[in-house]
Design a protein around this motif. Sequence first.
Motif, PDB file in Angstrom:
ATOM      1  N   GLY A 146       0.788  -1.221   0.000  1.00  0.00           N
ATOM      2  CA  GLY A 146       0.000   0.000   0.000  1.00  0.00           C
ATOM      3  C   GLY A 146       0.819   1.269   0.000  1.00  0.00           C
ATOM      4  N   THR A 147       2.135   1.144   0.184  1.00  0.00           N
ATOM      5  CA  THR A 147       3.017   2.304   0.079  1.00  0.00           C
ATOM      6  C   THR A 147       3.102   2.727  -1.386  1.00  0.00           C
ATOM      7  OG1 THR A 147       4.342   1.505   1.939  1.00  0.00           O
ATOM      8  CG2 THR A 147       5.331   3.199   0.540  1.00  0.00           C
ATOM      9  N   VAL A 148       3.091   4.022  -1.636  1.00  0.00           N
ATOM     10  CA  VAL A 148       3.211   4.536  -3.006  1.00  0.00           C
ATOM     11  C   VAL A 148       4.495   5.356  -3.111  1.00  0.00           C
ATOM     12  CG1 VAL A 148       2.148   5.898  -4.839  1.00  0.00           C
ATOM     13  CG2 VAL A 148       0.710   4.562  -3.280  1.00  0.00           C
ATOM     14  N   ILE A 149       5.301   5.017  -4.104  1.00  0.00           N
ATOM     15  CA  ILE A 149       6.575   5.694  -4.321  1.00  0.00           C
ATOM     16  C   ILE A 149       6.555   6.380  -5.678  1.00  0.00           C
ATOM     17  CG2 ILE A 149       7.839   4.073  -2.850  1.00  0.00           C
ATOM     18  CD1 ILE A 149       8.757   2.654  -5.437  1.00  0.00           C
ATOM     19  N   VAL A 150       7.549   7.224  -5.923  1.00  0.00           N
ATOM     20  CA  VAL A 150       7.683   7.872  -7.224  1.00  0.00           C
ATOM     21  C   VAL A 150       9.030   7.501  -7.810  1.00  0.00           C
ATOM     22  CG1 VAL A 150       8.505  10.017  -6.133  1.00  0.00           C
ATOM     23  CG2 VAL A 150       7.634  10.061  -8.469  1.00  0.00           C
ATOM     24  N   ALA A 151       9.016   7.062  -9.065  1.00  0.00           N
ATOM     25  CA  ALA A 151      10.235   6.691  -9.783  1.00  0.00           C
ATOM     26  C   ALA A 151      10.116   7.194 -11.212  1.00  0.00           C
ATOM     27  CB  ALA A 151      10.427   5.172  -9.773  1.00  0.00           C
ATOM     28  N   SER A 152      11.111   7.955 -11.649  1.00  0.00           N
ATOM     29  CA  SER A 152      11.132   8.522 -13.004  1.00  0.00           C
ATOM     30  C   SER A 152       9.838   9.261 -13.321  1.00  0.00           C
ATOM     31  CB  SER A 152      11.388   7.423 -14.044  1.00  0.00           C
ATOM     32  OG  SER A 152      12.619   6.786 -13.805  1.00  0.00           O
ATOM     33  N   GLY A 153       9.303   9.947 -12.329  1.00  0.00           N
ATOM     34  CA  GLY A 153       8.125  10.771 -12.540  1.00  0.00           C
ATOM     35  C   GLY A 153       6.798  10.058 -12.468  1.00  0.00           C
ATOM     36  N   SER A 154       6.812   8.737 -12.281  1.00  0.00           N
ATOM     37  CA  SER A 154       5.573   7.968 -12.193  1.00  0.00           C
ATOM     38  C   SER A 154       5.365   7.448 -10.784  1.00  0.00           C
ATOM     39  CB  SER A 154       5.598   6.787 -13.173  1.00  0.00           C
ATOM     40  OG  SER A 154       5.574   7.229 -14.516  1.00  0.00           O
ATOM     41  N   ALA A 155       4.106   7.210 -10.435  1.00  0.00           N
ATOM     42  CA  ALA A 155       3.755   6.680  -9.115  1.00  0.00           C
ATOM     43  C   ALA A 155       3.576   5.175  -9.199  1.00  0.00           C
ATOM     44  CB  ALA A 155       2.476   7.330  -8.614  1.00  0.00           C
ATOM     45  N   TYR A 156       4.097   4.465  -8.189  1.00  0.00           N
ATOM     46  CA  TYR A 156       4.016   3.011  -8.131  1.00  0.00           C
ATOM     47  C   TYR A 156       3.494   2.593  -6.759  1.00  0.00           C
ATOM     48  CZ  TYR A 156       7.002   2.870 -12.306  1.00  0.00           C
ATOM     49  OH  TYR A 156       7.514   3.028 -13.569  1.00  0.00           O
ATOM     50  N   THR A 157       2.513   1.704  -6.766  1.00  0.00           N
ATOM     51  CA  THR A 157       1.994   1.136  -5.524  1.00  0.00           C
ATOM     52  C   THR A 157       2.686  -0.190  -5.257  1.00  0.00           C
ATOM     53  OG1 THR A 157      -0.166   2.200  -5.717  1.00  0.00           O
ATOM     54  CG2 THR A 157      -0.062   0.193  -4.396  1.00  0.00           C
ATOM     55  N   ILE A 158       3.131  -0.369  -4.027  1.00  0.00           N
ATOM     56  CA  ILE A 158       3.845  -1.582  -3.638  1.00  0.00           C
ATOM     57  C   ILE A 158       2.861  -2.638  -3.139  1.00  0.00           C
ATOM     58  CG2 ILE A 158       5.595  -2.559  -2.101  1.00  0.00           C
ATOM     59  CD1 ILE A 158       6.707  -0.622  -4.217  1.00  0.00           C
ATOM     60  N   SER A 159       3.012  -3.861  -3.644  1.00  0.00           N
ATOM     61  CA  SER A 159       2.220  -4.992  -3.170  1.00  0.00           C
ATOM     62  C   SER A 159       3.075  -6.241  -3.263  1.00  0.00           C
ATOM     63  CB  SER A 159       0.952  -5.163  -4.017  1.00  0.00           C
ATOM     64  OG  SER A 159       0.221  -6.310  -3.608  1.00  0.00           O
ATOM     65  N   ASP A 160       3.263  -6.915  -2.130  1.00  0.00           N
ATOM     66  CA  ASP A 160       4.084  -8.130  -2.083  1.00  0.00           C
ATOM     67  C   ASP A 160       5.473  -7.903  -2.672  1.00  0.00           C
ATOM     68  OD1 ASP A 160       2.108  -9.700  -0.875  1.00  0.00           O
ATOM     69  OD2 ASP A 160       1.181 -10.155  -2.801  1.00  0.00           O
ATOM     70  N   GLY A 161       6.046  -6.748  -2.382  1.00  0.00           N
ATOM     71  CA  GLY A 161       7.390  -6.437  -2.842  1.00  0.00           C
ATOM     72  C   GLY A 161       7.486  -6.064  -4.309  1.00  0.00           C
ATOM     73  N   ARG A 162       6.341  -5.990  -4.981  1.00  0.00           N
ATOM     74  CA  ARG A 162       6.331  -5.627  -6.397  1.00  0.00           C
ATOM     75  C   ARG A 162       5.756  -4.228  -6.575  1.00  0.00           C
ATOM     76  NH1 ARG A 162       2.926 -10.221  -9.126  1.00  0.00           N
ATOM     77  NH2 ARG A 162       1.573  -9.648  -7.362  1.00  0.00           N
ATOM     78  N   ALA A 163       6.140  -3.564  -7.663  1.00  0.00           N
ATOM     79  CA  ALA A 163       5.725  -2.191  -7.909  1.00  0.00           C
ATOM     80  C   ALA A 163       4.778  -2.141  -9.109  1.00  0.00           C
ATOM     81  CB  ALA A 163       6.948  -1.306  -8.166  1.00  0.00           C
ATOM     82  N   PHE A 164       3.611  -1.530  -8.905  1.00  0.00           N
ATOM     83  CA  PHE A 164       2.599  -1.424  -9.946  1.00  0.00           C
ATOM     84  C   PHE A 164       2.395   0.055 -10.282  1.00  0.00           C
ATOM     85  CE2 PHE A 164       1.984  -5.384  -7.811  1.00  0.00           C
ATOM     86  CZ  PHE A 164       1.616  -6.279  -8.810  1.00  0.00           C
ATOM     87  N   ARG A 165       2.593   0.395 -11.539  1.00  0.00           N
ATOM     88  CA  ARG A 165       2.529   1.794 -11.970  1.00  0.00           C
ATOM     89  C   ARG A 165       1.082   2.260 -12.102  1.00  0.00           C
ATOM     90  NH1 ARG A 165       2.620   4.084 -17.365  1.00  0.00           N
ATOM     91  NH2 ARG A 165       3.310   6.261 -17.306  1.00  0.00           N
ATOM     92  N   TRP A 166       0.781   3.402 -11.457  1.00  0.00           N
ATOM     93  CA  TRP A 166      -0.535   4.017 -11.590  1.00  0.00           C
ATOM     94  C   TRP A 166      -0.616   4.750 -12.917  1.00  0.00           C
ATOM     95  CZ3 TRP A 166      -2.368   8.830 -12.658  1.00  0.00           C
ATOM     96  CH2 TRP A 166      -3.727   9.074 -12.396  1.00  0.00           C
ATOM     97  N   THR A 167      -1.702   4.537 -13.652  1.00  0.00           N
ATOM     98  CA  THR A 167      -1.983   5.290 -14.870  1.00  0.00           C
ATOM     99  C   THR A 167      -3.448   5.687 -14.843  1.00  0.00           C
ATOM    100  OG1 THR A 167      -2.802   3.533 -16.349  1.00  0.00           O
ATOM    101  CG2 THR A 167      -0.394   3.703 -16.047  1.00  0.00           C
TER     102      THR A 167
END
Length: 208
Positions: A146-167
Motif C-alpha cells: 500500500g506504500t506509493v513511491i515515485v520513480a522517473s516521474g511515475s507513481a508506483y503502488t507496492i504490493s508483495d514487494g512488487r511495484a505497480f505503476r498508476w496510470t
Amino acid sequence: MNAPLQNRVTPFGDIVAISQKGLFTGNRGIIHNPATKTLLNKRWSSKAWLVCTCEYKGRRRDVMANRSWTELFFLDEAVALAAGHRPCFFCRREAAKAFRAAWAGARGQAEPPVAVMDAVLHSERMARGRKRIHALPGPLRELSDGTVIVASGSAYTISDGRAFRWTENGYEGPQKLVHAEGMLTPPSTFLALRAGYRAILHPMIGTL
C-alpha cells in the motif's frame, strides 16, 4: 457522451478530469461550483481529507450538484492515502478506528484526536501548496503493502514487494524497480501501514 468531471485524484494529490473508475470516494471540503460542476481555484477547504465508501446505506448523490462536500474519486485506498487522505470515521468507521490504532501503535502513544492526525497529515502532504515527496524509509523490497513511491516521474503502488505503476487507465506492472526518488505516502501513514493497517488495493493488481 459527457466529458468526465475534474474529480479523480492521482497519487500526487492532483485532481484531474479522467474517466477512471475507482473503489473509493472522498473529499477535502467544498471546492466546486455546483452551477458549473467545476472546481474552484482552491484544492481544499479543510484539513480533513477523507476516504469514503462509494456505497453507504443506499444513499445516492448527484456528483458536484449541491453546495455540499465535493465528491472526489480514487482508484483504490493506496492512491487515496498517498494523496494525503485518511479513512472517514462516519462511513468507514471500522477502517478509521484501525487506522488510528495503527497510527498510535507505531508511536507507542495513546490514540490521538482526529484533528491532531489531520494537522500532522496536512504538514506531511503539502509544502508551499505542492505535494511533498518524502525520503524512502528503507529499501524498496521492505516497503509495506500500500506504500506509493515515485520513480522517473511515475507513481508506483507496492504490493508483495512488487511495484505497480498508476496510470489513468489503472495499474500496469508489476515492475522490479531498483531506484526511486522518494515516497508519496505521508510518513505518518506509512508508519500506520507498517504497524498493520491494511490499505485496500484495486483487485486488478492480483491479475497482473
